[in-house]
Design a protein around this motif. Sequence first.
Motif, PDB file in Angstrom:
ATOM      1  N   GLY A 189      17.062 -20.221   9.606  1.00 20.79           N
ATOM      2  CA  GLY A 189      15.647 -20.017   9.601  1.00 20.79           C
ATOM      3  C   GLY A 189      15.144 -19.530   8.061  1.00 20.79           C
ATOM      4  N   PRO A 190      13.601 -19.601   8.205  1.00 16.19           N
ATOM      5  CA  PRO A 190      13.178 -19.336   6.817  1.00 16.19           C
ATOM      6  C   PRO A 190      13.113 -17.779   6.619  1.00 16.19           C
ATOM      7  N   PRO A 191      12.864 -17.316   5.453  1.00 16.91           N
ATOM      8  CA  PRO A 191      12.309 -18.231   4.059  1.00 16.91           C
ATOM      9  C   PRO A 191      13.512 -18.853   3.475  1.00 16.91           C
ATOM     10  N   ILE A 192      13.187 -19.979   2.739  1.00 21.39           N
ATOM     11  CA  ILE A 192      14.100 -20.900   2.139  1.00 21.39           C
ATOM     12  C   ILE A 192      13.989 -20.539   0.684  1.00 21.39           C
ATOM     13  N   ASP A 193      15.107 -20.304   0.106  1.00 19.52           N
ATOM     14  CA  ASP A 193      15.129 -20.056  -1.335  1.00 19.52           C
ATOM     15  C   ASP A 193      15.520 -21.209  -2.100  1.00 19.52           C
ATOM     16  N   VAL A 194      14.891 -21.675  -3.143  1.00 19.47           N
ATOM     17  CA  VAL A 194      15.126 -22.985  -3.765  1.00 19.47           C
ATOM     18  C   VAL A 194      15.355 -22.560  -5.371  1.00 19.47           C
ATOM     19  N   LEU A 195      16.246 -23.124  -6.290  1.00 20.04           N
ATOM     20  CA  LEU A 195      16.274 -22.842  -7.536  1.00 20.04           C
ATOM     21  C   LEU A 195      16.643 -24.173  -8.151  1.00 20.04           C
ATOM     22  N   LEU A 196      15.829 -24.622  -9.152  1.00 13.47           N
ATOM     23  CA  LEU A 196      16.171 -25.702  -9.948  1.00 13.47           C
ATOM     24  C   LEU A 196      16.494 -25.514 -11.321  1.00 13.47           C
ATOM     25  N   HIS A 197      17.980 -25.938 -11.690  1.00 12.19           N
ATOM     26  CA  HIS A 197      18.363 -25.913 -12.993  1.00 12.19           C
ATOM     27  C   HIS A 197      17.877 -27.187 -13.611  1.00 12.19           C
ATOM     28  N   HIS A 198      17.057 -27.147 -14.618  1.00 10.85           N
ATOM     29  CA  HIS A 198      16.863 -28.283 -15.398  1.00 10.85           C
ATOM     30  C   HIS A 198      18.160 -28.313 -16.531  1.00 10.85           C
ATOM     31  N   ARG A 199      18.559 -29.377 -16.664  1.00 11.50           N
ATOM     32  CA  ARG A 199      19.570 -29.603 -17.529  1.00 11.50           C
ATOM     33  C   ARG A 199      19.349 -29.041 -19.078  1.00 11.50           C
ATOM     34  N   ASP A 200      20.172 -28.238 -19.691  1.00 11.71           N
ATOM     35  CA  ASP A 200      20.040 -27.795 -20.856  1.00 11.71           C
ATOM     36  C   ASP A 200      18.953 -26.723 -20.809  1.00 11.71           C
ATOM     37  N   ASP A 201      18.337 -26.156 -19.901  1.00 10.63           N
ATOM     38  CA  ASP A 201      17.231 -25.112 -19.991  1.00 10.63           C
ATOM     39  C   ASP A 201      18.047 -23.921 -19.225  1.00 10.63           C
ATOM     40  N   PHE A 202      17.997 -23.016 -20.223  1.00 11.56           N
ATOM     41  CA  PHE A 202      18.965 -21.649 -19.930  1.00 11.56           C
ATOM     42  C   PHE A 202      18.147 -20.403 -19.830  1.00 11.56           C
ATOM     43  N   GLN A 203      16.897 -20.766 -19.753  1.00  9.21           N
ATOM     44  CA  GLN A 203      15.687 -19.497 -19.730  1.00  9.21           C
ATOM     45  C   GLN A 203      15.991 -18.957 -18.501  1.00  9.21           C
ATOM     46  N   LEU A 204      15.968 -17.466 -18.302  1.00  7.68           N
ATOM     47  CA  LEU A 204      15.821 -16.584 -17.116  1.00  7.68           C
ATOM     48  C   LEU A 204      14.976 -17.071 -16.214  1.00  7.68           C
ATOM     49  N   GLN A 205      15.503 -17.263 -14.834  1.00 14.61           N
ATOM     50  CA  GLN A 205      14.304 -17.450 -13.823  1.00 14.61           C
ATOM     51  C   GLN A 205      15.052 -17.214 -12.448  1.00 14.61           C
ATOM     52  N   GLU A 206      14.089 -16.909 -11.418  1.00 17.43           N
ATOM     53  CA  GLU A 206      14.376 -16.409 -10.161  1.00 17.43           C
ATOM     54  C   GLU A 206      14.123 -17.531  -9.252  1.00 17.43           C
ATOM     55  N   PRO A 207      14.774 -17.487  -8.131  1.00 17.37           N
ATOM     56  CA  PRO A 207      14.674 -18.666  -7.052  1.00 17.37           C
ATOM     57  C   PRO A 207      13.303 -18.670  -6.492  1.00 17.37           C
ATOM     58  N   TYR A 208      12.764 -19.760  -6.276  1.00 15.54           N
ATOM     59  CA  TYR A 208      11.301 -19.846  -5.775  1.00 15.54           C
ATOM     60  C   TYR A 208      11.715 -19.605  -4.207  1.00 15.54           C
ATOM     61  N   ARG A 209      10.940 -18.735  -3.589  1.00 15.67           N
ATOM     62  CA  ARG A 209      10.864 -18.498  -2.032  1.00 15.67           C
ATOM     63  C   ARG A 209       9.765 -19.225  -1.207  1.00 15.67           C
ATOM     64  N   PHE A 210      10.127 -19.980  -0.274  1.00 12.43           N
ATOM     65  CA  PHE A 210       9.306 -20.644   0.563  1.00 12.43           C
ATOM     66  C   PHE A 210       9.241 -19.962   1.814  1.00 12.43           C
ATOM     67  N   GLU A 211       8.266 -19.057   2.263  1.00 16.23           N
ATOM     68  CA  GLU A 211       8.035 -18.199   3.387  1.00 16.23           C
ATOM     69  C   GLU A 211       7.519 -19.586   4.321  1.00 16.23           C
ATOM     70  N   GLU A 212       7.802 -19.180   5.701  1.00 22.47           N
ATOM     71  CA  GLU A 212       7.507 -19.792   6.630  1.00 22.47           C
ATOM     72  C   GLU A 212       5.939 -20.335   6.640  1.00 22.47           C
ATOM     73  N   SER A 213       5.171 -19.624   6.031  1.00 19.85           N
ATOM     74  CA  SER A 213       3.553 -19.644   6.023  1.00 19.85           C
ATOM     75  C   SER A 213       3.129 -20.523   4.838  1.00 19.85           C
ATOM     76  N   HIS A 214       4.265 -20.871   3.887  1.00 26.16           N
ATOM     77  CA  HIS A 214       4.028 -21.535   2.577  1.00 26.16           C
ATOM     78  C   HIS A 214       3.342 -22.777   2.581  1.00 26.16           C
ATOM     79  N   PRO A 215       2.097 -22.949   2.112  1.00 26.57           N
ATOM     80  CA  PRO A 215       1.272 -24.065   2.479  1.00 26.57           C
ATOM     81  C   PRO A 215       2.019 -25.377   2.065  1.00 26.57           C
ATOM     82  N   TYR A 216       2.475 -25.589   1.054  1.00 26.65           N
ATOM     83  CA  TYR A 216       3.468 -26.926   0.841  1.00 26.65           C
ATOM     84  C   TYR A 216       4.203 -27.350   1.992  1.00 26.65           C
ATOM     85  N   LEU A 217       5.097 -26.298   2.356  1.00 24.21           N
ATOM     86  CA  LEU A 217       6.123 -26.256   3.543  1.00 24.21           C
ATOM     87  C   LEU A 217       5.599 -26.664   4.696  1.00 24.21           C
ATOM     88  N   GLN A 218       4.214 -25.806   5.061  1.00 22.53           N
ATOM     89  CA  GLN A 218       3.626 -26.249   6.159  1.00 22.53           C
ATOM     90  C   GLN A 218       3.225 -27.825   6.277  1.00 22.53           C
TER      91      GLN A 218
END
Lengths: 242, 242
Positions: A189-218
């Motif tokens: 079940g949601p939420p769904i956590d997504v993280l993209l590692h772009h090649r050679d990019d090492f800047q700090l980042q956090e996972p992007y969270r898709f809650e069930e109500s996220h407009p794009y997900l819906q």
Amino acid sequence: MTYCVAMLLEQGVLFASDSRTNAGVDHIATFRKMHLFQDGSDRRIVIVSAGNLATTQSVISLLQKQVKIGDEHILGMHSLYDVATQVGRTVREVIARDSGQQAQGSVDFSCSLIVGGQIRGEQPRLFNVYAQGNFIEATADTPYFQIGESKYGKPIIDRVITAQTSLAQAVKCALISFDSTIRSNISVGPPIDVLLHHRDDFQLQEPYRFEESHPYLQQLRQAWSSGLNQLFASLPDIGIEG
Amino acid sequence: MTYCVAMLLEQGVLFASDSRTNAGVDHIATFRKMHLFQDGSDRRIVIVSAGNLATTQSVISLLQKQVKIGDEHILGMHSLYDVATQVGRTVREVIARDSGQQAQGSVDFSCSLIVGGQIRGEQPRLFNVYAQGNFIEATADTPYFQIGESKYGKPIIDRVITAQTSLAQAVKCALISFDSTIRSNISVGPPIDVLLHHRDDFQLQEPYRFEESHPYLQQLRQAWSSGLNQLFASLPDIGIEG
């Protein structure tokens, strides 16, 4: 159960994990299953986990503790291969510790992990670490790994993903794969956590969270569902005499 | 493994089964997993089977033998409920017989069966018989059962099938469900046997066999695959900062 997927692509690495944990059907909770090890300068290491939650939490805690006390810490290693080896060693250690206790009954202590990302000087890499502590590495021929409740969401990945797929397309595919799984299996079940590692990019980042109500997900779920039904209806029937 | 699916619809009942049997990856053979009991006048009973081939073959042989010697024969019963009960009893008998032998090692003798069709005077009915010999019956809320390697092909069924779906549409859906399974799992393979029981039609018939080279099957697989890829490409991306 759990569902996690990771894809090793030319542009980088995608990680996605759900957040549902259940022991039986009446003990359901939300736990993040994606764990980051990064220093903002020369590495990003991501671990997603499935299986016994006590085991996977202990593995992550021990890896974090090793980071802090500098003893074989995965933030200091020069290769993701060494990181996978250390994760595997820690998995064996935790399972041996917990399953050695008395009165364990028929508990399944096993887990599986996907470990990946990039350390500067290497290409992005991706490993699937088993409960036995051994592991396999993704290649261009099979650029993805799934753990947990993986079967429902496998067909769409098999049809769409190659090493050349863009990260943006991969996110779309991963979310559709989760949608198929969530519709057919209540243990994911949601939420769904997504993280993209772009090649050679090492800047700090956090996972992007898709809650069930996220407009794009819906929007994606709705469009995929109606598109599938339209596609299905558009295909010709066959006459079989009954 | 195996994959079988059956759907209880207002128009009748669909049965579909693959034909691949494997013991390990180097002992692969083709066996029909669909078995008919019919007399051309007042009943059509179909059994599809998954699990240990020795068990399921023995169960079918015993049921056929009972038919011949008239002892609790399923061709003489007045209700499909009684048929399901008899099938369950036979499953228990075979598993008890085979697993009682010495030197059985860690062999899994279990199986699961879908039993359905119609006996004149009743509605069409559909049962899922477990290795323990107990069973459940399909209803309008959940009008289908799957056995064997069922997860890959479940999402499309969940999206498309209701009790009101026509038999012609159901064949299309079943073949797509098989296609998704066959692409993702080498233990399931063609030919695919399909049988349609049209409500109140008790004329003798044989399963329709889709070989891998069947023109409709090829056309459907190709159209579904390219349609899915077009649909996927048509959906909007999302920008996630990585």
